[in-house]
Design a protein around this motif. Structure first.
Motif, PDB file in Angstrom:
ATOM      1  N   VAL A  12       0.869  -1.173   0.000  1.00  0.00           N
ATOM      2  CA  VAL A  12       0.000   0.000   0.000  1.00  0.00           C
ATOM      3  C   VAL A  12       0.903   1.219   0.000  1.00  0.00           C
ATOM      4  CG1 VAL A  12      -1.809   1.257   1.193  1.00  0.00           C
ATOM      5  CG2 VAL A  12      -1.775  -1.252   1.273  1.00  0.00           C
ATOM      6  N   THR A  13       0.659   2.127  -0.901  1.00  0.00           N
ATOM      7  CA  THR A  13       1.507   3.295  -1.016  1.00  0.00           C
ATOM      8  C   THR A  13       0.652   4.519  -1.309  1.00  0.00           C
ATOM      9  OG1 THR A  13       3.516   4.165  -2.076  1.00  0.00           O
ATOM     10  CG2 THR A  13       1.900   3.123  -3.515  1.00  0.00           C
ATOM     11  N   GLU A  14       1.271   5.656  -1.116  1.00  0.00           N
ATOM     12  CA  GLU A  14       0.576   6.906  -1.391  1.00  0.00           C
ATOM     13  C   GLU A  14       0.878   7.366  -2.809  1.00  0.00           C
ATOM     14  OE1 GLU A  14       0.585   8.740   3.160  1.00  0.00           O
ATOM     15  OE2 GLU A  14       1.915   9.562   1.625  1.00  0.00           O
ATOM     16  N   LYS A  15      -0.086   7.998  -3.393  1.00  0.00           N
ATOM     17  CA  LYS A  15       0.082   8.558  -4.735  1.00  0.00           C
ATOM     18  C   LYS A  15       1.344   9.411  -4.786  1.00  0.00           C
ATOM     19  CE  LYS A  15      -2.229  11.751  -7.902  1.00  0.00           C
ATOM     20  NZ  LYS A  15      -3.446  12.581  -8.123  1.00  0.00           N
ATOM     21  N   THR A 109       1.893  -9.568  -6.545  1.00  0.00           N
ATOM     22  CA  THR A 109       1.951  -8.473  -5.571  1.00  0.00           C
ATOM     23  C   THR A 109       0.721  -7.607  -5.792  1.00  0.00           C
ATOM     24  OG1 THR A 109       4.376  -8.385  -5.451  1.00  0.00           O
ATOM     25  CG2 THR A 109       3.161  -6.394  -4.847  1.00  0.00           C
ATOM     26  N   ARG A 110      -0.064  -7.465  -4.737  1.00  0.00           N
ATOM     27  CA  ARG A 110      -1.242  -6.594  -4.830  1.00  0.00           C
ATOM     28  C   ARG A 110      -0.818  -5.190  -4.450  1.00  0.00           C
ATOM     29  NH1 ARG A 110      -6.507  -7.338  -5.288  1.00  0.00           N
ATOM     30  NH2 ARG A 110      -6.287  -9.590  -4.991  1.00  0.00           N
ATOM     31  N   LEU A 111      -0.890  -4.283  -5.394  1.00  0.00           N
ATOM     32  CA  LEU A 111      -0.494  -2.897  -5.177  1.00  0.00           C
ATOM     33  C   LEU A 111      -1.731  -2.033  -5.037  1.00  0.00           C
ATOM     34  CD1 LEU A 111       1.665  -0.624  -5.123  1.00  0.00           C
ATOM     35  CD2 LEU A 111       1.395  -0.477  -7.611  1.00  0.00           C
ATOM     36  N   THR A 112      -1.781  -1.275  -3.959  1.00  0.00           N
ATOM     37  CA  THR A 112      -2.865  -0.320  -3.733  1.00  0.00           C
ATOM     38  C   THR A 112      -2.260   1.057  -3.584  1.00  0.00           C
ATOM     39  OG1 THR A 112      -4.172  -2.007  -2.592  1.00  0.00           O
ATOM     40  CG2 THR A 112      -4.821   0.304  -2.290  1.00  0.00           C
ATOM     41  N   VAL A 113      -2.691   1.954  -4.446  1.00  0.00           N
ATOM     42  CA  VAL A 113      -2.206   3.332  -4.408  1.00  0.00           C
ATOM     43  C   VAL A 113      -3.330   4.214  -3.867  1.00  0.00           C
ATOM     44  CG1 VAL A 113      -1.226   5.241  -5.706  1.00  0.00           C
ATOM     45  CG2 VAL A 113      -0.716   2.885  -6.383  1.00  0.00           C
ATOM     46  N   LEU A 114      -3.077   4.819  -2.735  1.00  0.00           N
ATOM     47  CA  LEU A 114      -4.112   5.643  -2.085  1.00  0.00           C
ATOM     48  C   LEU A 114      -4.103   7.069  -2.598  1.00  0.00           C
ATOM     49  CD1 LEU A 114      -3.634   4.362   1.572  1.00  0.00           C
ATOM     50  CD2 LEU A 114      -5.284   3.570  -0.152  1.00  0.00           C
TER      51      LEU A 114
END
Lengths: 114, 112
Positions: A12-15, A109-114
Protein backbone atom coordinates in the motif's frame (compact mmCIF):
# COMPACT_ATOMS: atom_id res chain seq x y z
CA UNK A 1 13.50 -22.47 -5.35
CA UNK A 2 10.58 -24.73 -6.06
CA UNK A 3 8.45 -22.04 -7.62
CA UNK A 4 8.30 -18.42 -8.62
CA UNK A 5 8.25 -16.11 -5.64
CA UNK A 6 7.27 -12.47 -5.48
CA UNK A 7 7.65 -9.85 -2.84
CA UNK A 8 6.02 -8.08 -1.22
CA UNK A 9 2.70 -9.89 -1.37
CA UNK A 10 0.88 -6.65 -0.61
CA UNK A 11 1.97 -3.07 -1.00
CA UNK A 12 0.00 0.00 0.00
CA UNK A 13 1.51 3.30 -1.02
CA UNK A 14 0.58 6.91 -1.39
CA UNK A 15 0.08 8.56 -4.73
CA UNK A 16 3.35 9.96 -6.02
CA UNK A 17 5.62 7.50 -4.22
CA UNK A 18 7.89 5.03 -6.00
CA UNK A 19 7.49 1.28 -5.51
CA UNK A 20 9.68 -1.68 -6.34
CA UNK A 21 8.33 -5.17 -6.85
CA UNK A 22 10.53 -8.24 -6.90
CA UNK A 23 10.34 -11.56 -8.69
CA UNK A 24 12.52 -14.60 -8.03
CA UNK A 25 12.20 -17.04 -10.93
CA UNK A 26 12.44 -20.80 -11.07
CA UNK A 27 16.07 -21.76 -11.42
CA UNK A 28 16.96 -22.41 -15.04
CA UNK A 29 14.01 -20.58 -16.52
CA UNK A 30 15.49 -18.14 -18.97
CA UNK A 31 12.32 -16.30 -19.89
CA UNK A 32 10.53 -13.97 -17.47
CA UNK A 33 7.32 -11.98 -17.90
CA UNK A 34 5.66 -9.25 -15.92
CA UNK A 35 1.88 -8.88 -16.20
CA UNK A 36 -0.70 -6.63 -14.64
CA UNK A 37 -4.08 -8.00 -13.62
CA UNK A 38 -6.82 -5.53 -12.83
CA UNK A 39 -10.15 -6.54 -11.34
CA UNK A 40 -12.35 -8.14 -13.98
CA UNK A 41 -9.65 -7.90 -16.62
CA UNK A 42 -7.38 -10.40 -18.27
CA UNK A 43 -3.65 -10.31 -17.98
CA UNK A 44 -1.98 -7.26 -19.44
CA UNK A 45 1.51 -7.94 -20.73
CA UNK A 46 4.09 -5.49 -19.45
CA UNK A 47 7.60 -6.71 -20.25
CA UNK A 48 9.50 -9.82 -21.32
CA UNK A 49 13.08 -10.85 -20.62
CA UNK A 50 14.86 -13.68 -22.38
CA UNK A 51 18.41 -14.50 -21.44
CA UNK A 52 20.81 -11.73 -22.38
CA UNK A 53 18.60 -10.38 -25.16
CA UNK A 54 17.18 -6.89 -25.03
CA UNK A 55 13.84 -7.02 -23.20
CA UNK A 56 10.53 -6.46 -24.96
CA UNK A 57 9.18 -3.40 -23.18
CA UNK A 58 6.28 -2.85 -25.54
CA UNK A 59 3.65 -3.44 -22.86
CA UNK A 60 4.85 -0.89 -20.33
CA UNK A 61 2.00 1.64 -20.03
CA UNK A 62 4.14 4.71 -19.42
CA UNK A 63 7.68 5.84 -18.79
CA UNK A 64 6.97 5.65 -15.06
CA UNK A 65 7.29 1.89 -15.38
CA UNK A 66 10.65 0.17 -15.73
CA UNK A 67 12.05 -3.26 -15.07
CA UNK A 68 15.37 -4.96 -14.95
CA UNK A 69 16.64 -8.46 -14.60
CA UNK A 70 20.02 -8.88 -13.00
CA UNK A 71 22.24 -11.76 -13.99
CA UNK A 72 19.40 -13.45 -15.79
CA UNK A 73 17.72 -14.25 -12.50
CA UNK A 74 15.92 -11.89 -10.13
CA UNK A 75 13.79 -9.19 -11.70
CA UNK A 76 12.46 -5.95 -10.26
CA UNK A 77 9.58 -3.89 -11.59
CA UNK A 78 9.73 -0.25 -10.56
CA UNK A 79 6.84 2.16 -10.74
CA UNK A 80 7.75 5.79 -10.21
CA UNK A 81 5.35 8.48 -9.05
CA UNK A 82 2.55 5.98 -8.57
CA UNK A 83 -0.99 6.88 -9.57
CA UNK A 84 -4.27 5.43 -8.37
CA UNK A 85 -4.79 3.71 -11.72
CA UNK A 86 -1.63 1.71 -11.05
CA UNK A 87 -3.53 -0.23 -8.39
CA UNK A 88 -3.65 -3.86 -9.53
CA UNK A 89 -2.08 -7.24 -8.98
CA UNK A 90 1.33 -7.52 -10.61
CA UNK A 91 2.21 -11.02 -11.68
CA UNK A 92 5.55 -12.49 -12.62
CA UNK A 93 5.82 -15.64 -14.71
CA UNK A 94 8.79 -17.63 -15.89
CA UNK A 95 9.26 -20.36 -18.43
CA UNK A 96 11.72 -22.25 -20.49
CA UNK A 97 11.95 -20.18 -23.67
CA UNK A 98 9.49 -21.03 -26.46
CA UNK A 99 5.91 -19.98 -26.88
CA UNK A 100 4.51 -23.47 -26.47
CA UNK A 101 5.89 -23.90 -22.98
CA UNK A 102 3.62 -23.26 -20.04
CA UNK A 103 4.34 -20.27 -17.87
CA UNK A 104 4.80 -20.67 -14.14
CA UNK A 105 3.32 -17.83 -12.15
CA UNK A 106 4.22 -16.30 -8.86
CA UNK A 107 1.50 -15.44 -6.33
CA UNK A 108 1.56 -11.80 -7.33
CA UNK A 109 1.95 -8.47 -5.57
CA UNK A 110 -1.24 -6.59 -4.83
CA UNK A 111 -0.49 -2.90 -5.18
CA UNK A 112 -2.87 -0.32 -3.73
CA UNK A 113 -2.21 3.33 -4.41
CA UNK A 114 -4.11 5.64 -2.09
CA UNK B 1 -6.46 -7.77 -34.85
CA UNK B 2 -5.53 -10.88 -32.92
CA UNK B 3 -7.77 -11.56 -29.95
CA UNK B 4 -9.17 -14.08 -27.52
CA UNK B 5 -12.76 -14.00 -26.34
CA UNK B 6 -14.29 -15.66 -23.33
CA UNK B 7 -17.93 -14.76 -23.90
CA UNK B 8 -19.16 -15.66 -20.43
CA UNK B 9 -18.10 -13.63 -17.41
CA UNK B 10 -19.52 -16.33 -15.14
CA UNK B 11 -20.66 -19.92 -15.50
CA UNK B 12 -22.78 -21.64 -12.88
CA UNK B 13 -22.94 -25.43 -12.74
CA UNK B 14 -24.35 -27.87 -10.23
CA UNK B 15 -21.89 -30.31 -8.71
CA UNK B 16 -21.77 -33.53 -10.67
CA UNK B 17 -22.98 -31.96 -13.90
CA UNK B 18 -20.75 -31.49 -16.94
CA UNK B 19 -19.20 -28.07 -17.39
CA UNK B 20 -18.04 -26.06 -20.39
CA UNK B 21 -16.10 -22.80 -20.36
CA UNK B 22 -15.99 -21.21 -23.78
CA UNK B 23 -13.07 -19.66 -25.62
CA UNK B 24 -12.80 -18.40 -29.18
CA UNK B 25 -9.80 -16.83 -30.80
CA UNK B 26 -8.73 -14.84 -33.80
CA UNK B 27 -5.08 -15.20 -34.71
CA UNK B 28 -3.16 -15.73 -37.88
CA UNK B 29 -1.32 -18.95 -38.56
CA UNK B 30 -1.45 -22.05 -36.42
CA UNK B 31 -1.98 -21.07 -32.80
CA UNK B 32 -0.82 -22.61 -29.59
CA UNK B 33 -3.73 -22.57 -27.13
CA UNK B 34 -3.71 -22.70 -23.35
CA UNK B 35 -6.01 -22.84 -20.37
CA UNK B 36 -4.96 -21.57 -16.96
CA UNK B 37 -6.83 -21.57 -13.67
CA UNK B 38 -6.62 -19.13 -10.79
CA UNK B 39 -7.94 -20.41 -7.47
CA UNK B 40 -8.87 -17.82 -4.82
CA UNK B 41 -5.79 -16.25 -3.26
CA UNK B 42 -3.47 -18.40 -5.34
CA UNK B 43 -1.37 -17.86 -8.42
CA UNK B 44 -2.32 -18.84 -11.93
CA UNK B 45 -1.73 -22.50 -12.73
CA UNK B 46 -1.36 -24.18 -16.09
CA UNK B 47 -4.16 -26.63 -16.93
CA UNK B 48 -3.55 -27.80 -20.48
CA UNK B 49 -2.36 -26.78 -23.91
CA UNK B 50 -2.88 -27.56 -27.57
CA UNK B 51 0.15 -27.48 -29.82
CA UNK B 52 -0.63 -29.90 -32.60
CA UNK B 53 -2.09 -33.35 -33.16
CA UNK B 54 -5.21 -34.72 -31.50
CA UNK B 55 -7.87 -32.04 -31.20
CA UNK B 56 -8.92 -33.31 -27.77
CA UNK B 57 -6.37 -32.36 -25.14
CA UNK B 58 -6.44 -33.75 -21.61
CA UNK B 59 -5.05 -31.79 -18.71
CA UNK B 60 -4.88 -31.50 -14.96
CA UNK B 61 -7.72 -32.17 -12.51
CA UNK B 62 -9.79 -34.09 -15.09
CA UNK B 63 -10.18 -31.15 -17.45
CA UNK B 64 -10.03 -31.43 -21.22
CA UNK B 65 -10.37 -29.04 -24.12
CA UNK B 66 -11.29 -29.47 -27.74
CA UNK B 67 -9.56 -27.54 -30.48
CA UNK B 68 -11.94 -26.74 -33.32
CA UNK B 69 -10.13 -25.05 -36.17
CA UNK B 70 -13.20 -24.33 -38.28
CA UNK B 71 -14.95 -22.62 -35.39
CA UNK B 72 -11.70 -21.15 -34.00
CA UNK B 73 -12.66 -22.38 -30.56
CA UNK B 74 -10.92 -24.07 -27.68
CA UNK B 75 -13.63 -24.81 -25.10
CA UNK B 76 -12.70 -26.22 -21.70
CA UNK B 77 -14.74 -29.14 -20.46
CA UNK B 78 -15.10 -31.52 -17.57
CA UNK B 79 -17.59 -34.42 -17.42
CA UNK B 80 -18.48 -34.04 -13.75
CA UNK B 81 -17.91 -30.78 -11.88
CA UNK B 82 -16.61 -30.56 -8.32
CA UNK B 83 -17.17 -27.72 -5.89
CA UNK B 84 -13.38 -27.41 -5.73
CA UNK B 85 -13.34 -26.53 -9.44
CA UNK B 86 -14.77 -23.12 -8.56
CA UNK B 87 -12.16 -20.65 -9.75
CA UNK B 88 -11.28 -18.12 -12.43
CA UNK B 89 -10.34 -19.67 -15.78
CA UNK B 90 -8.27 -17.98 -18.46
CA UNK B 91 -7.85 -18.94 -22.08
CA UNK B 92 -4.69 -17.78 -23.88
CA UNK B 93 -3.31 -18.06 -27.40
CA UNK B 94 0.21 -17.57 -28.69
CA UNK B 95 0.74 -14.19 -30.33
CA UNK B 96 4.40 -14.42 -31.20
CA UNK B 97 7.22 -16.72 -30.38
CA UNK B 98 6.95 -15.71 -26.75
CA UNK B 99 3.84 -13.61 -26.14
CA UNK B 100 0.38 -14.83 -25.26
CA UNK B 101 -2.91 -13.04 -25.75
CA UNK B 102 -5.14 -13.60 -22.73
CA UNK B 103 -8.89 -13.74 -22.45
CA UNK B 104 -10.61 -11.70 -19.76
CA UNK B 105 -11.36 -14.77 -17.70
CA UNK B 106 -14.49 -16.70 -16.77
CA UNK B 107 -15.55 -17.20 -13.18
CA UNK B 108 -16.74 -20.76 -12.68
CA UNK B 109 -19.05 -21.40 -9.75
CA UNK B 110 -19.91 -24.97 -8.85
CA UNK B 111 -22.86 -25.26 -6.48
CA UNK B 112 -23.28 -28.26 -4.19
Amino acid sequence: GAGVSQSPSNKVTEKGKDVELRCDPISGHTALYWYRQSLGQGLEFLIYFQGNSAPDKSGLPSDRFSAERTGGSVSTLTIQRTQQEDSAVYLCATTLAASYNEQFFGPGTRLTVL
Amino acid sequence: AQSVAQPEDQVNVAEGNPLTVKCTYSVSGNPYLFWYVQYPNRGLQFLLKYITGDNLVKGSYGFEAEFNKSQTSFHLKKPSALVSDSALYFCAVSHSNYQLIWGAGTKLIIKP
